[in-house]
Scaffold this motif. Structure first.
Motif, short mmCIF file in Angstrom:
data_model
loop_
_atom_site.label_atom_id
_atom_site.label_comp_id
_atom_site.label_asym_id
_atom_site.label_seq_id
_atom_site.Cartn_x
_atom_site.Cartn_y
_atom_site.Cartn_z
N SER A 90 0.84 -1.21 0.00
CA SER A 90 0.00 0.00 0.00
C SER A 90 0.87 1.25 0.00
O SER A 90 0.53 2.26 -0.63
CB SER A 90 -0.91 0.01 1.23
N ASP B 112 -5.96 -1.37 -4.90
CA ASP B 112 -5.38 -1.87 -3.65
C ASP B 112 -6.35 -2.85 -3.00
O ASP B 112 -7.30 -2.44 -2.36
CB ASP B 112 -5.06 -0.71 -2.71
N GLU B 113 -6.10 -4.13 -3.14
CA GLU B 113 -6.99 -5.18 -2.64
C GLU B 113 -8.45 -4.85 -2.91
O GLU B 113 -9.27 -4.81 -1.99
CB GLU B 113 -6.75 -5.40 -1.15
#
Ligand SMILES: Nc1ncnc2c1ncn2[C@@H]1O[C@H](COP(=O)(O)OP(=O)(O)OP(=O)(O)O)[C@@H](O)[C@H]1O
Ligand SMILES: [Mg+2]
Lengths: 304, 304
Positions: B51, B177-178
């Motif tokens: 991240s 991001d995920e």
């Protein structure tokens, strides 16, 4: 011994529990629209009934009692506040119409008080909005204002009346200033907190990746997000704004609700006082409805 | 690919990026080039700095050392060329699905004064934006939900809208991001298929000698997903010979390319998954990882 008391307690409690359950229902138990309406009406009826009872008793003791007026006294009161002159022969004649309307206490006071209230509220809301939004969006502005604001919010505006007299005189400006600066610290803080907490960093960063300018972040992202909260906060400030207005009018005005309430309560003309209180409550209630309607129109996503 | 040195060639070029928080060294000299039309997965141990790398690329938190280039332009602040979809809170509560998707076009193509001062020019433009948004919603299979607010949508629908909202900008690179981390398995699979469909559009564009429209960098902790949706897989890890100074890229190889209609045969991944576990997730393997960072060499060989 203890067991006996406990057993007895349980038996004694059972009917009370049953009654409570019957009267109050269960936590978060859904309620139908007719039941909701009926209970609302019941509450008003209870209020009227208790008042009538009280009034009846007082008049048994003293038929000339004016502290808890009865129906005929209310009619008298109403006649006092409506126009005293004959209705104009020609409604389109401005002069005639003005004379007629201004012979009514109620008309004069509503116009005076609510002009002050609207002007004060509008100015207060605008200032709070600018400062609150700026604080919520811009850490520099936040750092500058937040100590002063939290301090000011703790001084009761009514306690500052003397300051307002000195600075603003005793005319229109006084009432406006009293209301605007009275609601400002709390309202600005509410808006500031909403702008800061309701808008995540993700939401701001995301808008930057969509090409937003700084002004667009403030207006199109933060403001749109907090708009319903702003309106809710303004709703909550209507009450305090009225308190400040009545307090100021009570002291210095020669027309308006505060003035009339003071004069009439001195004479113990409670029939007029109650009529004024009901009208005050009704107008406040309408303003509240109007704002919550506006909120639903402007921010339908916000829910109830 | 002989013109690798040409920055224009890369949708994303991460050059010698290092980042740390106090004494916590997170990113250690990360270098990463992504070509137009690639869908690249990043995997790595939890907390290794995935991240952090995305935030550095997005420039909401620029790296302490190194440079980020996108499409030949230095990225210094969040801008419309680098898009993002977060795991949560990706949409604006106060806009419907369609308005959310059109939001970026409005922010990017018009300004606040323009919209306020020449509304008669803005409104027709608005119509076009909404139409384009409708088409993108079609692409993510959500045309039926275009008038819903985010709080009326399921998690999977929201992520689709968020992806459409980012894609409509046609960013040089889109960061995820995920993005499917909070979704159930079935929804996750649907969204993976959606990425495969986007990849097919890229292939088609290349075949037609056009510029492939979608370049995507996706962080996921699911190895199967990483291998399934991407054409290239990257491992970021602190388990390497200079790991005490932070994580770097320890794995970079092509991933098997799937057509949306292909069977989801994850058994075929086993060999590469074992390799990834060894190279990226294993604290015992602290050597040089040159043997696993071979993507561009393989491309070169394939070209000659
Ligand atoms: N704002 C911050 N301040 C201090 N340390 C931070 C901050 N953000 C991240 N870190 C640290 O940086 C390291 C990497 O965090 P990051 O969130 O990038 O990991 P990640 O690879 O995304 O992990 P995950 O797979 O769990 O999402 C962690 O050790 C974390 O504690
Ligand atoms: Mg993470």
């Amino acid at each position: 011994m203890l067991e006996t008391i406990a057993a007895f307690g349980r038996i004694a409690w059972a009917p009370i529990a049953l009654l409570c359950r019957f009267l109050f229902g269960k936590v978060r138990e859904p309620i139908g629209a007719p039941a909701k309406f009926a209970l609302g009406v019941a509450s008003i009826l209870v209020l009227i009934a208790s008042y009538s009872l009280l009034s009846y008793q007082r008049h048994q003791e003293n038929p000339r009692d004016t502290t808890v007026p009865n129906a005929s006294q209310f009619v008298e009161g109403w006649q006092k506040v409506i126009p005293k002159k004959d209705s104009p022969t020609d409604w389109f004649d401005k002069q005639q119409r003005k004379k007629y309307l201004e012979s009514s206490w109620l008309y004069v006071d509503v116009i005076a008080s609510f002009t002050r209230l609207f002007a004060g509220l509008s100015i207060g809301v605008i200032i709070s909005l600018v400062v609150g939004m700026a604080m919520g969006c811009l850490p520099r502005v936040e750092a500058f204002f937040s100590p002063t604001l939290s301090f000011l919010a703790k001084i009761p505006p009514t306690a500052m009346l003397a300051v307002y007299f000195v600075l603003l005189g005793t005319d229109f400006e006084l009432f406006i200033g009293m209301i605007a600066f009275g609601i400002f610290p709390t309202l600005a803080q509410g808006i500031y907190q909403a702008a800061k907490k309701d808008v995540t960093d993700h939401a701001v960063n995301k808008s930057l990746t969509l090409g937003a300018s700084q002004m667009e972040v403030i207006w199109n992202v933060v403001f749109q997000q907090v708009l319903p909260r702003v309106i809710e906060n303004v709703r909550l400030q209507i009450g305090p704004a009225m308190v400040f207005l009545i307090a100021a009018e009570w002291l210095v005005a020669d027309e308006g609700f505060g003035y009339r309430l003071r004069m009439q309560s001195r004479l113990l003309n409670m029939n007029v006082v109650y009529i004024y209180l009901i009208i005050l409550g009704a107008i406040g209630f309408l303003m509240d409805l109007l704002l919550s309607w506006t909120r639903r129109k402007l921010s339908p996503w916000f829910g109830e | 690919m002989t013109e690798n040195n040409d920055q224009e060639e890369f949708a994303l070029d991460v050059k010698n990026v290092s980042h740390w928080f106090g004494s916590n060294k997170v990113l250690n000299n990360v270098n990463l080039q992504i070509g137009h039309g690639q869908i690249v997965s990043i995997v790595g141990p939890s907390g290794c700095g995935k991240s952090t790398l995305l935030r550095a690329i997005l420039a909401t938190h620029p790296p302490k050392r190194g440079e980020i280039w996108s499409d030949g332009k230095r990225v210094r602040a969040p801008n419309r060329d680098v898009g993002i979809v977060y795991q949560h809170y990706s949409l604006y509560d106060f806009l419907t699905a369609q308005q959310n998707v059109a939001f970026g076009l409005m922010l990017d193509e018009t300004s606040l004064p323009y919209r306020a001062l020449v509304p008669w020019k803005w409104w027709p433009q608005r119509k076009k934006h909404m139409q384009a948004a409708g088409e993108y919603l079609d692409k993510v299979r959500l045309s039926h939900a275009k008038d819903l607010y985010p709080n009326e949508m399921s998690g999977g629908m929201r992520q689709r809208v968020a992806i459409a909202q980012a894609l409509i900008m046609q960013p040089a690179i889109l960061l995820l991001d995920e993005p499917f981390g909070a979704l159930d398995e079935a929804t996750r699979e649907e969204l993976q298929l959606m990425l495969l469909e986007l990849y097919q559009e890229n292939l088609q564009a290349k075949k037609d000698n056009g510029k492939p429209p979608f370049t995507i960098l996706i962080v996921t902790h699911e190895l199967n997903e990483a291998l399934y949706v991407a054409d290239r897989i990257i491992g970021l890890s602190q388990f390497h010979d200079d790991g005490k100074n932070g994580a770097t890229i320890v794995y970079d190889k092509p991933a098997p390319v799937f057509h949306p209609n292909d069977e989801r045969d994850f058994l075929a991944f086993n060999a590469q998954k074992d390799e990834l576990r060894k190279a990226v997730f294993s604290p015992e393997n602290l050597q040089q990882h040159a043997e696993y960072v071979t993507y561009w060499n393989e491309q070169k060989q394939a070209a000659t």
